[in-house]
Design a protein around this motif. Structure first.
Motif, PDB file in Angstrom:
ATOM      1  N   VAL A 193       0.702  -1.175  -0.049  1.00  0.00           N
ATOM      2  CA  VAL A 193       0.139   0.072  -0.175  1.00  0.00           C
ATOM      3  C   VAL A 193       0.800   1.313   0.032  1.00  0.00           C
ATOM      4  O   VAL A 193       1.699   0.983   0.812  1.00  0.00           O
ATOM      5  CB  VAL A 193      -0.968   0.094   1.161  1.00  0.00           C
ATOM      6  CG1 VAL A 193      -1.750   1.299   1.180  1.00  0.00           C
ATOM      7  CG2 VAL A 193      -1.596  -1.097   1.427  1.00  0.00           C
ATOM      8  N   SER A 194       0.564   2.175  -1.176  1.00  0.00           N
ATOM      9  CA  SER A 194       1.199   3.501  -1.116  1.00  0.00           C
ATOM     10  C   SER A 194       0.506   4.370   0.120  1.00  0.00           C
ATOM     11  O   SER A 194      -0.738   4.726  -0.092  1.00  0.00           O
ATOM     12  CB  SER A 194       1.348   4.090  -2.376  1.00  0.00           C
ATOM     13  OG  SER A 194       1.456   5.510  -2.289  1.00  0.00           O
ATOM     14  N   VAL A 195       0.938   4.993   0.957  1.00  0.00           N
ATOM     15  CA  VAL A 195       0.398   5.991   1.999  1.00  0.00           C
ATOM     16  C   VAL A 195      -0.097   7.099   1.297  1.00  0.00           C
ATOM     17  O   VAL A 195      -1.066   7.593   1.740  1.00  0.00           O
ATOM     18  CB  VAL A 195       1.427   6.034   3.209  1.00  0.00           C
ATOM     19  CG1 VAL A 195       2.533   7.160   2.733  1.00  0.00           C
ATOM     20  CG2 VAL A 195       0.502   6.767   4.304  1.00  0.00           C
ATOM     21  N   HIS A 196       0.666   7.434   0.494  1.00  0.00           N
ATOM     22  CA  HIS A 196       0.320   8.622  -0.480  1.00  0.00           C
ATOM     23  C   HIS A 196      -1.071   8.551  -1.245  1.00  0.00           C
ATOM     24  O   HIS A 196      -2.061   9.108  -1.383  1.00  0.00           O
ATOM     25  CB  HIS A 196       1.355   9.345  -1.342  1.00  0.00           C
ATOM     26  CG  HIS A 196       2.688   9.665  -0.437  1.00  0.00           C
ATOM     27  ND1 HIS A 196       3.716   9.398  -0.971  1.00  0.00           N
ATOM     28  CD2 HIS A 196       2.598  10.259   0.873  1.00  0.00           C
ATOM     29  CE1 HIS A 196       4.660   9.866  -0.215  1.00  0.00           C
ATOM     30  NE2 HIS A 196       3.754  10.572   0.850  1.00  0.00           N
ATOM     31  N   GLU A 197      -1.280   7.245  -1.706  1.00  0.00           N
ATOM     32  CA  GLU A 197      -2.361   6.914  -2.528  1.00  0.00           C
ATOM     33  C   GLU A 197      -3.460   6.702  -1.670  1.00  0.00           C
ATOM     34  O   GLU A 197      -4.852   7.214  -1.950  1.00  0.00           O
ATOM     35  CB  GLU A 197      -2.333   5.580  -3.276  1.00  0.00           C
ATOM     36  CG  GLU A 197      -3.362   5.102  -4.105  1.00  0.00           C
ATOM     37  CD  GLU A 197      -4.345   4.231  -3.419  1.00  0.00           C
ATOM     38  OE1 GLU A 197      -5.660   4.268  -4.105  1.00  0.00           O
ATOM     39  OE2 GLU A 197      -4.047   3.545  -2.515  1.00  0.00           O
TER      40      GLU A 197
END
Length: 363
Positions: free
Chosen positions: A205-209
């Motif tokens: 998981v991308s925290v920015h996404e």
């Protein structure tokens, strides 16, 4: 033959000190910094090359500490100073630490060894332990409450549906719809209370996404006088986490921030989402070498003083229309990822900081 030295420390001794998790500084009698180990460089966000020869007050401007240093040099005895407060460069959040001061002698001059162990607001292990205990008690209470409420709700809704079919006057269905709507609202509320018990569906998981998804959701009904800014570190690696759980946790936090600034007299309201890398922190007794820190910052009125110790408890809220579940659910969801949420709040500057370990797929 003696080992060659750097910054007054033998190379072997420097290698040992650089691998300590505690921040270590060496100063001379003029309070100039002679040496910092790697943990201190991380803590203060600067290298030993930048700080060598600089006055200690550049990093720690505490009058009591200045006086204590003088006494330590004079008495030549080690002392401990609790709850030293300092503001790391480039940070909005003050930190607390315990500081050990130990007299020593390096390259023929009197020196002082300072060991710094952060105690808050990040890395406050006692506070985290209390929060974990509170969360466990809250889970048990909420599960019992949900069990007692959910079954009667189903019967109430079914009875309202049956009654609606028997009504001769269509105008009266407005009241049965209110009953059905309120029953559905309470059921959704209970589902939210129980959501932290769901099994994690972990993946990369991308925290920015996740944050951009949250920002899009909140922006659909964002008040006209409130804006959401972003300050992202593009170098952050992916997390191994449950995407939907993270979205829910950050959604609760960002919505709280938006509501806080919307109700504040200060204009315009501003919420900032900031991401950074953190290193070498202990959460709930477990040490993590690398973490993601997400700060949700707002310029609202701040957390009321009387709520600060119970702010993560369920059913505790400072707003008349609040449920008191948002922060409790967010903390539970984050803790299931072995992370934690801390906060620092003054009028005009409230920061909720989420710490999430960067872990591999084996977890």
């Amino acid at each position: 033959m003696d080992s060659p030295s750097t910054n007054g420390l033998p190379q072997f001794g420097r290698a040992v000190v650089d691998n300590l998790q505690t921040a270590v500084l060496v100063i001379d009698e003029q309070r100039r910094m002679l040496y910092l180990n790697q943990a201190a460089e991380v803590l203060f966000g600067a290298s030993v090359r930048q700080l060598s020869g600089q006055p200690l007050e550049l990093l720690l401007s505490d009058p009591d500490l200045t006086e204590l240093i003088g006494e330590t040099f004079e008495r030549h005895q080690a002392v401990l100073r609790h709850d030293l407060t300092f503001l790391p460069p480039g940070s909005d959040v003050p930190k607390r630490c315990d500081c050990w001061l130990t007299p020593c002698e390096l390259v023929g001059q009197r020196s002082l060894l300072l060991e710094l162990a952060t105690t808050g607001p990040l890395g406050d292990t006692e506070r985290e332990a209390r929060l974990l205990a509170q969360q466990e008690a809250s889970r048990l209470m909420l599960r019992g409450l949900a069990h007692e409420i959910k079954n009667p709700l189903g019967g109430l809704r079914g009875a309202a549906q049956l009654l609606e079919r028997e009504l001769a006057d269509p105008d009266l269905t407005e009241f049965t719809q209110i009953i059905i709507g309120e029953a559905d609202r309470l059921k959704n509320l209970i589902d939210r209370m129980l959501s932290p018990q769901l099994t994690l569906d972990n993946g990369r998981v991308s925290v920015h996404e996740v944050l951009e998804r949250v920002r899009a959701l909140v922006s659909t009904d964002l008040p006209a006088n409130v804006c959401i800014d972003c300050d992202y570190d593009p170098s952050l690696p992916d997390l191994w986490a449950d995407r939907e759980h993270l979205i829910q946790a950050f959604l609760n936090l960002v919505r709280n921030a938006v509501q806080a600034v919307d109700e504040a007299p200060a204009r315009p309201g501003r919420v900032t989402l900031r991401t950074r890398v953190r290193r070498r922190l202990t959460i709930a007794g477990r040490h993590h070498r690398l973490l993601v820190q997400v700060d949700i910052i707002d310029n609202g009125p701040g957390v009321p003083e009387h709520l600060r110790e119970q702010i993560f408890h369920p059913l505790i809220t400072g707003r008349p229309t609040g449920t008191g579940l948002g922060l409790s659910i967010a903390q539970s969801l984050v803790s299931r990822h072995e992370g934690c949420i801390n906060f620092y709040s003054t009028p005009g500057n409230t920061v909720f900081s989420v710490l999430l370990p960067i872990a591999g797929e084996q977890r």
